[in-house]
Design an enzyme around this catalytic site. Structure first.
Site, short mmCIF file in Angstrom:
data_model
loop_
_atom_site.label_atom_id
_atom_site.label_comp_id
_atom_site.label_asym_id
_atom_site.label_seq_id
_atom_site.Cartn_x
_atom_site.Cartn_y
_atom_site.Cartn_z
N CYS A 22 0.33 3.19 3.53
CA CYS A 22 0.77 2.69 4.84
C CYS A 22 1.82 1.59 4.78
CB CYS A 22 -0.44 2.20 5.65
SG CYS A 22 -1.04 0.56 5.18
N CYS A 47 -5.14 0.29 6.40
CA CYS A 47 -5.41 1.72 6.56
C CYS A 47 -6.68 2.18 5.88
CB CYS A 47 -4.22 2.55 6.08
SG CYS A 47 -4.06 2.69 4.29
N CYS A 85 -8.55 -5.27 -9.62
CA CYS A 85 -8.16 -4.20 -10.54
C CYS A 85 -7.73 -2.99 -9.73
CB CYS A 85 -9.36 -3.88 -11.43
SG CYS A 85 -9.02 -2.64 -12.70
N CYS A 98 -7.22 -1.08 1.21
CA CYS A 98 -6.17 -1.66 2.04
C CYS A 98 -6.80 -2.15 3.35
CB CYS A 98 -5.10 -0.61 2.33
SG CYS A 98 -3.88 -1.14 3.54
N CYS A 155 0.84 -1.18 0.00
CA CYS A 155 0.00 0.00 0.00
C CYS A 155 0.89 1.24 0.00
CB CYS A 155 -0.89 -0.01 1.25
SG CYS A 155 -1.85 1.50 1.49
FE FE Z 1 -2.72 0.93 3.60
#
Ligand code: FE
Length: 134
Positions: free
Chosen positions: A51, A100, A120, A97, A48
């Protein structure tokens, strides 16, 4: 995995670039075929960008032709969270995510085997670490 409120909106706006903020924190979409990871085949881990949570292994990345990086499975079952999205007059499933809550993209049931699922994603939501173990 329990959602963590890592930063306030004001903090995210300072940490992220305006375009990262627009996609990750405001559920935006980058134009197709423009992201840096669309055609990338290198081996590694996609994290991510907000984060650092590990999201996808390059072993599950494939060329969907959609113009966005596509994967057939998250790196762990709870790495990615699925949320019903009814914006823009469509019923879709948003992916965020799992740590986060930042927006990653959408998930569709037209992916390759073994899962038949297409995660996607926006390149700008991801941060690629070549040859990195989790
Ligand atoms: Fe994240």
């Amino acid at each position: 995995m329990t959602r963590e409120t890592i930063h306030t909106d004001e903090e995210w706006a300072r940490i992220l670039t305006p375009e990262e903020y627009r996609v990750l924190r405001d559920a935006g979409t980058e134009p197709p075929f423009t992201g840096e990871y669309v055609d990338l085949d290198a081996h590694g881990i996609y994290r991510c960008r907000a984060c650092g949570n590990a999201l996808f292994d390059s072993k599950t990345k494939y060329h969907s032709g959609s113009g966005w990086p596509s994967f057939w499975e998250p790196i762990t079952p709870d790495a990615v969270e699925e949320v019903t999205d009814v914006s823009h007059g469509m019923k879709r499933t948003e992916i965020r995510c799992g740590k986060c809550g930042s927006h990653l993209g959408h998930v569709f049931e037209d992916g390759p085997q073994p899962t038949g699922t297409r995660y996607c994603t926006n390149s700008i939501s991801l941060d690629f670490h070549e040859n990195a173990a989790e």
